[in-house]
Structure formats: structure tokens, C-alpha cells
Write an enzyme that holds these catalytic residues in place. Structure first.
Site, PDB file in Angstrom:
ATOM      1  N   GLU A 131     -44.981  49.663  19.774  1.00 12.95           N
ATOM      2  CA  GLU A 131     -44.715  50.880  18.998  1.00 12.95           C
ATOM      3  C   GLU A 131     -45.690  50.941  17.819  1.00 12.95           C
ATOM      4  OE1 GLU A 131     -40.114  50.422  20.498  1.00 12.95           O
ATOM      5  OE2 GLU A 131     -40.502  50.416  18.356  1.00 12.95           O
TER       6      GLU A 131
ATOM      7  N   HIS B  84     -40.989  45.993  17.557  1.00  4.15           N
ATOM      8  CA  HIS B  84     -41.412  46.184  18.943  1.00  4.15           C
ATOM      9  C   HIS B  84     -42.920  46.462  18.912  1.00  4.15           C
ATOM     10  CE1 HIS B  84     -37.010  47.500  19.517  1.00  4.15           C
ATOM     11  NE2 HIS B  84     -37.167  46.222  19.835  1.00  4.15           N
TER      12      HIS B  84
ATOM     13  N   HIS C 144     -39.973  52.528  14.032  1.00  7.29           N
ATOM     14  CA  HIS C 144     -40.115  52.334  15.486  1.00  7.29           C
ATOM     15  C   HIS C 144     -40.736  53.557  16.158  1.00  7.29           C
ATOM     16  CE1 HIS C 144     -37.373  48.776  16.205  1.00  7.29           C
ATOM     17  NE2 HIS C 144     -37.132  49.050  14.930  1.00  7.29           N
TER      18      HIS C 144
ATOM     19  N   GLU D 172     -37.432  56.696  14.165  1.00  5.92           N
ATOM     20  CA  GLU D 172     -38.062  56.736  15.492  1.00  5.92           C
ATOM     21  C   GLU D 172     -39.086  57.869  15.553  1.00  5.92           C
ATOM     22  OE1 GLU D 172     -37.588  54.669  17.990  1.00  5.92           O
ATOM     23  OE2 GLU D 172     -35.713  53.626  17.488  1.00  5.92           O
TER      24      GLU D 172
HETATM   25 ZN    ZN Z   1     -38.434  50.034  18.788  1.00  2.13          ZN
END
Ligand code: ZN
Length: 379
Positions: A173, A170, A263, A339
Site C-alpha cells: 500500500e 501493509h 493504508h 484508506e
Molecule cells: Zn492495509
């Protein structure tokens, strides 16, 4: 005064700049229009004056919880990033900037530009233990590049574990590439004993930017044709998701013993892992490895915690289009999504910077300690 986003990873549409107390802006959606939240622009204005910027379409962004307690990131020198007073109300994100210098860059998170990405690759390739491999082209004809870091004795490769790290599926990010940068520098630091020992036991395959097209285009979540790469792993295609297609092709050659997919999360103000508990073949061996990895990462970095995170998938209910689940199942290996927050880490908050590039890089260093804790038992 003027506002521009006409640069690498820039994103903003200017609606009205006539009233400095009500500048009206809008985030430009990713190609296809499904996602948006990433913004990144430069404002040139009068020193000593205050400007109030309203992002008027913030209420239609992808993750509305992402605006709660969120503070926008800014920099004058594009090196040091700090937070600006920001609030969200009635669908508008309001950012207040007091101008200390003539030009300020304001973004959703500290950018990691395509030029920086190429600088990173150029720097690491000079290290004797590192080499670059061109995996293929993206849809905008950019390079998808793998960094291989391993010992000089290639005959020994068969006995080594294969650790795969990918970042920035992504593209908005950016903290993910900051982490990959920090991790690689630690791994190549000859005075880092953890790295030395790890490299005796494992080869590293690192894709520091899985989505260069989305990155340059200023997308939040998708590639050049609007594909969310982290929903493509069970059936990638050269037409929609060549990035995933090429990485899987290489993984099939090397095998995977540990997978780390990096991420950022828009909403949660914590660092956490999401594992592969819901995959069909999840087992006690993987659960034990996961627990040890998590416990050691907690000791290695006080920024990491395991109390807050996503709901754990019930057995057999995993979404197999997601990288972590697909890789865990295909290679019967420890696989985790890491994350990091866009906001701050509420356990160890820093009002001036919030979550930052520096903290992301240090978490990359700490991740090596967790990898060393499991490396002997990955197969
Ligand atoms: Zn992500």
C-alpha cells in the site's frame, strides 16, 4: 524483449515471453504464500509495438474485487505514473502496453522505493524541528525509523498532545508512504500556518514505513516472515512482528492522543476512514472527535468522503489485534485507519492517472487541517 523484477520492491515471475500478444506472467506470493497482489516489473521491448501481458494467477490473488475496473500503473521515467488499459477475465489480468520508449515500468501502484524512503528520512532530519529515532531492527536487519517533529521547546512537551501517524503496515500500500511524505513536507513548511499552529500544540511521531522488509521484498501485506502486522497489536513479538513491538514500546513512553494509521484498499474506489467504534471503551467523546475530524477532512479535501467504506463494528465486537482498535482502547484516544484507493476516486475520477502519488501527498496536507480541528480537545 525481456522482463525483470530484480530490483527494490520488484515482483513478477516470468512464465513465457515468446508471443508479444500473450506474454505470460505470475505474481510471486508474499513469504508464506498467504497473500499476493502487488506486482512491479520493468519491460524492455520494441518502440512502436504493442504488447499484451497476462498475469495468469490473478484469479488467486488476495482481493479479486480489486481487479474490477482496475487499471495498471506505468511509467517510462519512474517519476510520472499513468494508467494502462487493463481488464480482468477468467482469472487473468490483461495489461496492454504500447511502447513509446524502450523501457517501461509497470506496477500495481506507483512504487515508493526503499531508496526514496531513506532520501525522505535524510531530508526531514535536516529541519530544525525534526529528528530521527532508531526504534529497532526488522527481521531482515533493516532500520525501523521514527520521525519526531515538534517545537524547539522540549520543556513544554508535557503540555503538548502526542499525534502518532504510521504508514505502510501493509507494504504494497505504497500510497500510504506517499501520504506520509506529503504530510511531513507540509508540517515542515514554514509558510504553512496550519502546521505552525499544530506544532505549537502537538508533537508528531511519524513512522513513514512500518514494514521496510515487506516493501523491499515486493510483498503485498506481510513482513519478512509472512506476518500481517495489522493483526499483531494485542500480542506483538520480536520473533514475528518486531515492527509493532518497537512502536508500541515507544508509544508507551510518549502516550498517544491521536492515532492515524494510513493504508490503501484494493477494492473500494474511494477515500474513507475506519474508526474504533467497536472497541469496549468507545464513548461519546471519541465519537464527537471522530465526527469533527471526518467533517473537517471532507472540507479540506474533496477527495475524502464518508458515504462509502467498511461496515462499522457493532459495540464491543472490534478486532483488538488491529492497530486502530488496540491504540484507541489502550490510550482512550481518537484513532482512525485512513484508506485510499488503488484504483481511482470515483467521486472525482482522473482517467489518466487514477489515484496517484500527488493526490496521496495532498491528502496528507489536508489531514493536518482535520488534526488542527480536534487538537485542543484530544484529552
Ligand atoms: Zn492495509
Amino acid at each position: 524483449m525481456r522482463i525483470t523484477a530484480n530490483f527494490d520492491a520488484g515482483n513478477i515471475d516470468v512464465i513465457n515471453v515468446e508471443d508479444k500478444k500473450n506474454i505470460q506472467l505470475a505474481i510471486r506470493p508474499d513469504f508464506g504464500g498467504e497473500f499476493f497482489q502487488w506486482f512491479n516489473f520493468r519491460m524492455e521491448a520494441e518502440v512502436g509495438e504493442q504488447y499484451v501481458l497476462n498475469i495468469v494467477n490473478a484469479g488467486e490473488a488476495s482481493y479479486l474485487e480489486g481487479w474490477d475496473n482496475y487499471q495498471a500503473v506505468a511509467s517510462y521515467d519512474r517519476q510520472h505514473w499513468f494508467r494502462l488499459p487493463t481488464s480482468y477475465k477468467d482469472g487473468k489480468l490483461t495489461i496492454v502496453a504500447d511502447m513509446d520508449y524502450e523501457s517501461i515500468q509497470i506496477a500495481y501502484f506507483a512504487p515508493y522505493s526503499y531508496e526514496q524512503h531513506q532520501d525522505l528520512l535524510a531530508t526531514v532530519q535536516m529541519h530544525p524541528l525534526a529528528c530521527l529515532e532508531h526504534l529497532g531492527e526488522t527481521l531482515d536487519k533493516r532500520d525501523l525509523t521514527l520521525v519526531k517533529i515538534g517545537g524547539s521547546d522540549s520543556n513544554n512537551d508535557a503540555n503538548k498532545r502526542n499525534i502518532w501517524i504510521i504508514a505502510r503496515q501493509h507494504p504494497g500500500e505504497t500510497m500510504a508512504e506517499w501520504l506520509a511524505d506529503g504530510l511531513m513536507h507540509s508540517l515542515l513548511d514554514e509558510d504553512n500556518a496550519t502546521a505552525k499552529l499544530l506544532l505549537d500544540k502537538a508533537n508528531f511521531y511519524i513512522v513513514p514505513n512500518m514494514n521496510p522488509d515487506g516493501s523491499v521484498r515486493g510483498h503485498l501485506r506481510t513482513n519478512a516472515v509472512g506476518t500481517n502486522l495489522n493483526r499483531e497489536w494485542s500480542s506483538p513479538s520480536l520473533e514475528k512482528s518486531p515492527e509493532v513491538f518497537h512502536v508500541i514500546h515507544k508509544m508507551e513512553q510518549t502516550g498517544v492522543d491521536l492515532f492515524y494509521d494510513v493504508h490503501g484498499d484494493e477494492a473500494l474506489p474511494f477515500v474513507f476512514l475506519a474508526g474504533s467504534q467497536g472497541t469496549p471503551s468507545y464513548n461519546d467523546r471519541l465519537a464527537q472527535l471522530r465526527d469533527r475530524f471526518s467533517d473537517v477532512l471532507k472540507l479540506a479535501s474533496a477527495d475524502f468522503q464518508s458515504e462509502f467504506g467498511y461496515d462499522v463494528d457493532a459495540p464491543g465486537t472490534a478486532n483488538m489485534t488491529v492497530a486502530t482498535n488496540w491504540v484507541a482502547e489502550r490510550f482512550d484516544c481518537l484513532a482512525n485507519t485512513l484508506e485510499m484507493p488503488f484504483k481511482d476516486n470515483d467521486n472525482v475520477p482522473d482517467a489518466a492517472t487514477g489515484w496517484s502519488p500527488e493526490r496521496s501527498m495532498k491528502l496528507g496536507d489536508a489531514s493536518l487541517i482535520a488534526m488542527l480541528a480536534v487538537v485542543d480537545d484530544l484529552r
